[in-house]
Scaffold this active site. Structure first.
Site, short mmCIF file in Angstrom:
data_model
loop_
_atom_site.label_atom_id
_atom_site.label_comp_id
_atom_site.label_asym_id
_atom_site.label_seq_id
_atom_site.Cartn_x
_atom_site.Cartn_y
_atom_site.Cartn_z
N GLY A 1 -34.09 60.57 105.89
CA GLY A 1 -35.20 60.81 104.96
C GLY A 1 -35.69 62.24 105.06
N HIS A 2 -35.75 62.92 103.93
CA HIS A 2 -36.36 64.25 103.90
C HIS A 2 -37.88 64.08 103.89
CE1 HIS A 2 -32.43 65.72 102.45
NE2 HIS A 2 -32.84 66.89 102.86
N LEU A 3 -38.57 64.88 104.68
CA LEU A 3 -40.03 64.90 104.57
C LEU A 3 -40.39 65.66 103.29
CD1 LEU A 3 -40.82 65.33 108.34
CD2 LEU A 3 -41.50 63.41 106.90
N ASP B 1 -33.63 71.98 100.47
CA ASP B 1 -33.48 71.81 101.91
C ASP B 1 -32.42 70.74 102.20
OD1 ASP B 1 -35.25 72.12 104.70
OD2 ASP B 1 -34.18 70.24 104.51
N GLN C 1 -40.45 56.26 98.17
CA GLN C 1 -40.78 57.69 98.30
C GLN C 1 -40.45 58.47 97.02
OE1 GLN C 1 -40.36 59.24 102.17
NE2 GLN C 1 -40.08 61.35 101.55
#
Length: 226
Positions: free
Chosen positions: A104-106, A129, A148
């Site tokens: 999971g990317h923040l 990113d 998300q």
């Protein structure tokens, strides 16, 4: 998790409160925090950049990442590469083709075009990113792809409308557990039209996680309400 007073965001007290929340089986996949109002300071937007926090002593992304975003950060999806970082609590998906884990990317790939690993904007870097250990945590596929994305889409929409957005994401860990219990997402645009503050439970329908080590086992009783 000392919040930088200059731009607000998740406080230590709220971090602890969220870490102690237990997902109730059959409950909603996320809950509103602070009446869905961000605690970020909207006039703290100065420079297009991301502040990536260092990993903690257990190699976890347990501190906030805060992004000061504008339209040029909306990323081109075709430039994505394969992910290879193994965040704390990571296990490979080996369940009859069902995806359980995501990296999971923040700060989402889709809103981080041009941001390098030190968090500065570089126009030569057209990708978002990718394999930045400071920006990845072990997240359930359900939380990442179904929930998300709803909030990331709100941020993208505001950016496409040429708004400046402060977006903060914090993976929430309980004690020394290696897998996050959830993630706090909050955003505010400098004109105030975008404003949310939510906590997403790190859960997967049909599976039960051991948050100490991130291992999953099949549990058909586990239901999550989108």
């Amino acid at each position: 998790t000392k919040a930088n007073k200059a731009y607000g965001g998740l406080s230590d007290a709220d971090y602890k409160k969220l870490a102690n929340l237990n997902f109730k089986n059959g409950g909603k996949a996320f809950t509103e925090v602070n009446h869905n109002q961000s605690t970020l300071v909207k006039n703290s937007w100065k420079v297009n950049r991301v502040i990536y926090s260092n990993l903690d002593s257990l190699n976890r992304t347990s501190r906030p990442n805060t992004a000061f975003l504008e339209k040029r950060n909306v990323a081109n999806d075709s430039l994505r590469v394969r992910q290879f970082v193994e965040p704390a609590g990571w296990h490979y998906n080996r369940r009859n083709g069902t995806q359980i884990y995501n990296r999971g990317h923040l700060i989402a790939y889709s809103v981080s075009a041009g941001i390098d690993q030190s968090g500065n904007y570089d126009p030569r870097n057209q990708s978002g990113d990718q394999n930045n250990p400071k920006n990845l945590f072990t997240q359930s596929a359900f939380s990442n792809q179904k929930i998300q994305t709803i909030f990331e889409a709100k941020v993208r929409k505001a950016l496409r409308q040429n708004k400046r957005v402060i977006y903060q994401a914090t993976a929430i860990f309980r004690g020394n557990e290696l897998m996050a219990r959830g993630v706090n997402l909050q955003a505010v645009s400098t004109d105030g039209t975008l404003n949310f503050n939510v906590y997403l439970y790190n859960v997967q329908p049909g599976y039960e996680f051991n948050y100490n080590n991130g291992r999953a086992k099949v549990n058909h009783q586990i239901q999550v309400n989108e």
